[in-house]
Design an enzyme around this catalytic site. Sequence first.
Site, PDB file in Angstrom:
ATOM      1  N   GLU A 229       0.937  -1.294   0.044  1.00  0.00           N
ATOM      2  CA  GLU A 229       0.309   0.138  -0.098  1.00  0.00           C
ATOM      3  C   GLU A 229       0.840   0.961   0.177  1.00  0.00           C
ATOM      4  O   GLU A 229       2.192   1.627   0.701  1.00  0.00           O
ATOM      5  CB  GLU A 229      -0.466  -0.074   1.360  1.00  0.00           C
ATOM      6  CG  GLU A 229      -2.083   1.140   1.141  1.00  0.00           C
ATOM      7  CD  GLU A 229      -2.824   1.299   2.209  1.00  0.00           C
ATOM      8  OE1 GLU A 229      -4.225   1.625   2.259  1.00  0.00           O
ATOM      9  OE2 GLU A 229      -2.397   0.681   3.157  1.00  0.00           O
TER      10      GLU A 229
ATOM     11  N   GLY B  38       2.971   1.408  11.491  1.00  0.00           N
ATOM     12  CA  GLY B  38       2.471  -0.180  13.181  1.00  0.00           C
ATOM     13  C   GLY B  38       2.109  -1.515  12.168  1.00  0.00           C
ATOM     14  O   GLY B  38       2.327  -2.498  13.201  1.00  0.00           O
ATOM     15  N   ALA B  39       0.720  -1.370  11.168  1.00  0.00           N
ATOM     16  CA  ALA B  39       0.484  -2.296  10.634  1.00  0.00           C
ATOM     17  C   ALA B  39      -0.154  -2.710   9.385  1.00  0.00           C
ATOM     18  O   ALA B  39      -0.190  -1.027   9.090  1.00  0.00           O
ATOM     19  CB  ALA B  39      -0.102  -2.844  11.616  1.00  0.00           C
ATOM     20  N   MET B  40      -0.153  -3.444   8.308  1.00  0.00           N
ATOM     21  CA  MET B  40      -0.579  -3.012   6.963  1.00  0.00           C
ATOM     22  C   MET B  40      -2.062  -4.388   6.882  1.00  0.00           C
ATOM     23  O   MET B  40      -1.554  -5.506   7.303  1.00  0.00           O
ATOM     24  CB  MET B  40       0.109  -3.806   6.208  1.00  0.00           C
ATOM     25  CG  MET B  40      -0.165  -3.383   4.512  1.00  0.00           C
ATOM     26  SD  MET B  40      -1.190  -1.815   4.226  1.00  0.00           S
ATOM     27  CE  MET B  40      -2.217  -2.719   3.281  1.00  0.00           C
ATOM     28  N   GLU B  41      -2.712  -3.762   6.519  1.00  0.00           N
ATOM     29  CA  GLU B  41      -4.755  -4.858   6.474  1.00  0.00           C
ATOM     30  C   GLU B  41      -4.292  -5.771   5.615  1.00  0.00           C
ATOM     31  O   GLU B  41      -5.741  -6.426   5.226  1.00  0.00           O
ATOM     32  CB  GLU B  41      -5.831  -4.008   6.414  1.00  0.00           C
ATOM     33  CG  GLU B  41      -6.064  -3.350   4.973  1.00  0.00           C
ATOM     34  CD  GLU B  41      -5.154  -2.001   5.042  1.00  0.00           C
ATOM     35  OE1 GLU B  41      -5.832  -0.900   4.590  1.00  0.00           O
ATOM     36  OE2 GLU B  41      -4.045  -1.462   5.844  1.00  0.00           O
ATOM     37  N   ASN B  42      -3.284  -6.393   4.593  1.00  0.00           N
ATOM     38  CA  ASN B  42      -3.502  -7.791   3.423  1.00  0.00           C
ATOM     39  C   ASN B  42      -4.865  -8.486   3.930  1.00  0.00           C
ATOM     40  O   ASN B  42      -4.476  -8.877   5.423  1.00  0.00           O
ATOM     41  CB  ASN B  42      -2.612  -7.914   3.349  1.00  0.00           C
ATOM     42  CG  ASN B  42      -1.494  -7.795   3.724  1.00  0.00           C
ATOM     43  OD1 ASN B  42      -0.602  -5.960   2.963  1.00  0.00           O
ATOM     44  ND2 ASN B  42      -0.474  -7.486   4.336  1.00  0.00           N
TER      45      ASN B  42
ATOM     46  N   HIS C 256      -7.674  -1.781  14.479  1.00  0.00           N
ATOM     47  CA  HIS C 256      -8.084  -1.510  13.939  1.00  0.00           C
ATOM     48  C   HIS C 256      -7.941  -1.591  12.170  1.00  0.00           C
ATOM     49  O   HIS C 256      -8.044  -2.234  11.529  1.00  0.00           O
ATOM     50  CB  HIS C 256      -6.205  -0.698  13.693  1.00  0.00           C
ATOM     51  CG  HIS C 256      -6.607   0.274  12.688  1.00  0.00           C
ATOM     52  ND1 HIS C 256      -6.709   1.409  12.325  1.00  0.00           N
ATOM     53  CD2 HIS C 256      -6.011   0.409  11.368  1.00  0.00           C
ATOM     54  CE1 HIS C 256      -6.657   2.118  11.307  1.00  0.00           C
ATOM     55  NE2 HIS C 256      -6.363   1.874  10.759  1.00  0.00           N
ATOM     56  N   GLU C 257      -6.542  -2.793  12.513  1.00  0.00           N
ATOM     57  CA  GLU C 257      -6.957  -4.564  10.840  1.00  0.00           C
ATOM     58  C   GLU C 257      -7.902  -4.654  10.592  1.00  0.00           C
ATOM     59  O   GLU C 257      -8.455  -5.192   9.325  1.00  0.00           O
ATOM     60  CB  GLU C 257      -5.409  -4.672  11.127  1.00  0.00           C
ATOM     61  CG  GLU C 257      -3.556  -3.925  10.984  1.00  0.00           C
ATOM     62  CD  GLU C 257      -3.517  -3.040   9.841  1.00  0.00           C
ATOM     63  OE1 GLU C 257      -4.440  -2.527   9.438  1.00  0.00           O
ATOM     64  OE2 GLU C 257      -3.916  -1.688  11.244  1.00  0.00           O
TER      65      GLU C 257
ATOM     66  N   HIS D  60     -10.703  -3.518   9.158  1.00  0.00           N
ATOM     67  CA  HIS D  60     -10.232  -2.983   7.433  1.00  0.00           C
ATOM     68  C   HIS D  60     -10.487  -4.012   6.572  1.00  0.00           C
ATOM     69  O   HIS D  60     -11.117  -3.794   5.043  1.00  0.00           O
ATOM     70  CB  HIS D  60      -8.288  -2.851   7.211  1.00  0.00           C
ATOM     71  CG  HIS D  60      -8.374  -1.594   7.205  1.00  0.00           C
ATOM     72  ND1 HIS D  60      -8.811  -0.866   6.379  1.00  0.00           N
ATOM     73  CD2 HIS D  60      -6.994  -0.915   8.070  1.00  0.00           C
ATOM     74  CE1 HIS D  60      -7.801   0.734   6.930  1.00  0.00           C
ATOM     75  NE2 HIS D  60      -7.092   0.990   7.830  1.00  0.00           N
TER      76      HIS D  60
END
Length: 938
Positions: free
Chosen positions: A181, A315-319, A351-352, A355
Amino acid sequence: MSSNMSVVTLLTLTLLAAMFRSSSAHQASSSIGPQGEASNGGAADPAFPWSHLRLPSYIVPVHYELRLHPNLTELRLSGSVRVQVEVKNDTNWVVLHSKALNISNAMLLDHKREKKSNNPTEQSIILLGPGLTLAVSLSGHTYFLHLQFGAELTEGFYGFYKSSYKTGAGETRVLASTHFEPTSARKAFPCFDEPSFKANYTVTIRRSPEHIALSNMPIEKTVRLNEDLMEDHFATSVKMSTYLVAFVICDFRSVSATTSSGVKVSIYAAPEKLHQTHYALEVAVKTLDFYEKYFNINYPLPKQDLIAIPDFESGAMENWGLTTYRETSLLYDPRSSSAQDKLWVTMVIAHELAHQWFGNLVTMVWWNDIWLNEGFARYMEYIAVEATYPELHVEEYLLNVCFAAVGRDSLNSSRPISSAAENPTQIREMFDTVSYDKGACVLHMLRHFLTDEVFQSGIVRYLRKFSYGNAQNQDLWDSLANTCSEEDFTSGKFCYNDRQASKNYLFAGEHLNLTAMMNTWTLQKGVPLVTVTREGSRLLLKQERFLKAVLPSDPVWATLQQGYLWHIPLTFKTSSSRTVHRHLMVTKTDSVDVGDQASWVKVNTDMAGYYLVHYEGRGWDQLTQLLRENHTALSYHDRTHLIHNAFQLIVTGKLSMGRALDLIGYLPSETHTVPLLEGLGFLGAYYRMLEKTAEHDVTQKLRTYILRFFGDVIDRQTWEDKGSVTERHLRSEVISLACDLGHAPCLRQANQRFADWLHSEGKLRSAVSTIYSVGAQDERGWEFLLHAYTASPSETHKHKILSAMGSSRDKNKLSRLLEMALEGEVIRNQDLSTLVYLVARNPHGQQLAWAFFKKNWGFLVQKFQLSSFCIRSLMVGTTAWFSSAEELSDMRSFFQSIEEQASQLRATQVALDNVQKNVLWMEMNLGPLRDWLNRHIH
């Protein structure tokens, strides 16, 4: 995507092309373009017929068959992709994204799988050369584009990149992970790398037997190709955007559980950190169960993996189905992690997983509306955690989110929530406080305005209607308003007719125009200030744009106010009624009836609305008196809101420093942590700003005042690890401030506890950061902390140690830390921006951090990329405590020297505006603060 303590990172959006090395390139370049699509009139290379940043809409990917072989020994990637595309217009070429890929073969097949073209090239445009009459035959049919490619596993944090970790025995293990992203999928495989081009993916990955491969979907079968090579075949995915595709090759281990609807949830981490995964597993299962019920839509994949990546910038990624995290955002060690660490992990996971619906199931059409992803995910994390972990009292922290948004939005360098984002820099900078925090706070205001039930049913309607598709702002407003056009009308599944819709929103006797209202919040920047004046039974209202770095006496003030108008859902309480009164303010001036009996009025009840309030006349005096006599007549939200508003207003000249300090005079009687922390926060910030100046008399008197005024609060704090999360948070902040101010009992306790820890190497459970910071002031203590940092298996523990070492008063040690972060061996590059900020907030390190940033600008941009989260946080963070005209001038000189790059960044102006605000604060408030302290300290 979760920001790193609220931010995030972006990558370049670029169409890369190489010219054909044969004469066919010149022949192809003179051929006609696609029908019905205008070009930019020669803006592009003449050999490259597409001149737009965004891809043509008439060539649509349907399905990717992707085969990858990431070689972790050679750090290379080889692969092939066959993309099924639908061609809607006549065209004689295909254009797609590719960056830093060596494309060795390109072949086009028709719907019968017959070859149409085979041009070995490194291009990202497939030109169907002369002799092929495909301008007609490429219209309205399905084709298959087959590409073979290779690349290096990238350095850094984007694309398909290399990461590593060390075992307890000191062995380095290598892994490969993705972060796409917004525009880095093109660095891993040729693709149509825009959010609206959703497609299905069938992925095959080759790996060595000692590794595992993970992707969005579960493995259907594994084939052993030889003794050294395995091949995992993953199930075909649902339709999704390229930025959500993910792969990880590693030797990690996992723990698993199943949700009530049968989704398998797994937490992956390095083998020696597996014991830190159990809390995350509990949170993920609980949160997925909650979202399925709240959204009334089942999670659509059979599994959800969460994995802790050792090198991770944000912080993180929502794949979808494979969410990736910085280790501090996923791992929780009961032996060393604090209550705040637990809260952070809980929030990031929530949060993730939000998403998976907001962003993954329904995706914004383009990056200008990224807030539809990030604002919703930021707000839903609060709704989810409040429901699943009520003991964390997460609602107490939402105020800070809105305060952060106001801080950014009160500078002229802010932007609208929905902003133009066409070039690479603009897209990257969309992942900021405005998209995340302001987006969440505007949604919070809307939810309270519409009621919980209407808000929830509206977003469910939105998610159902646009599932596996893309949406814009208007689609959300239509879903929330229960309205639809004639062609969209259905019998209740998605939307209702106008007659039914009018039953939902009768506000002040009129049907609400939700679009008109919300456009004022999403299409213009800034935050409104509502000034209220009491005249008899009427409350006179006036709205204007709130600005902190510009005064009304400034010549540009009128221009900066021109054209700004919000539809403000006002709420207020009075002394004579417990009812929350509501009024929609849609004009510059207005009035409401509050009755003759009300002795006080509090506007913006519980700060549900995203606006500030100024009370002219006796309004502030009445509220100050109320707080002193009976502060519990107002909710803790209202008390906190008053404190925040008062200290915001003093920099504008609307409220004096003395009246703001008088307002918090009741705080020794305050029993709730949130207003206490708000008042302490402002006083602590003022002390830090003054500490580095030559104003020693004011600094010393402010120190004396804080220690006396909050003496009882300080004395009430214990050093034991007990109480709720918020009680522990207050204890940590109060003890930290007391020791920073040189409070003798605090320093004695901290030194004793540090000495005990030093000799026994036991576990500290309370006020760890403060104890470490006090210990770090000693030569032996600092070196011991460095050793402990290197040896610790817990990233959250390491962060506490790093923060303590960054508080040293020894400039040589601070310089040593900065160099270690630059080298990236002992201190990982992912932590560099955090460390520089820690050094910058230290009065002894502020100029060191700024000099470091200037000296290493070129390296930092090359390493982290322009307008990434790291660069933006460094630019703003290194200068956050500057407050003199000389410092502001130095900043301008440096930004001028890098003008070509700095002028592209909104963060440049944010940093300048922030320091201009600090300079203005010093000019306006240093004298009044000195006078007030002189009157109150004897």
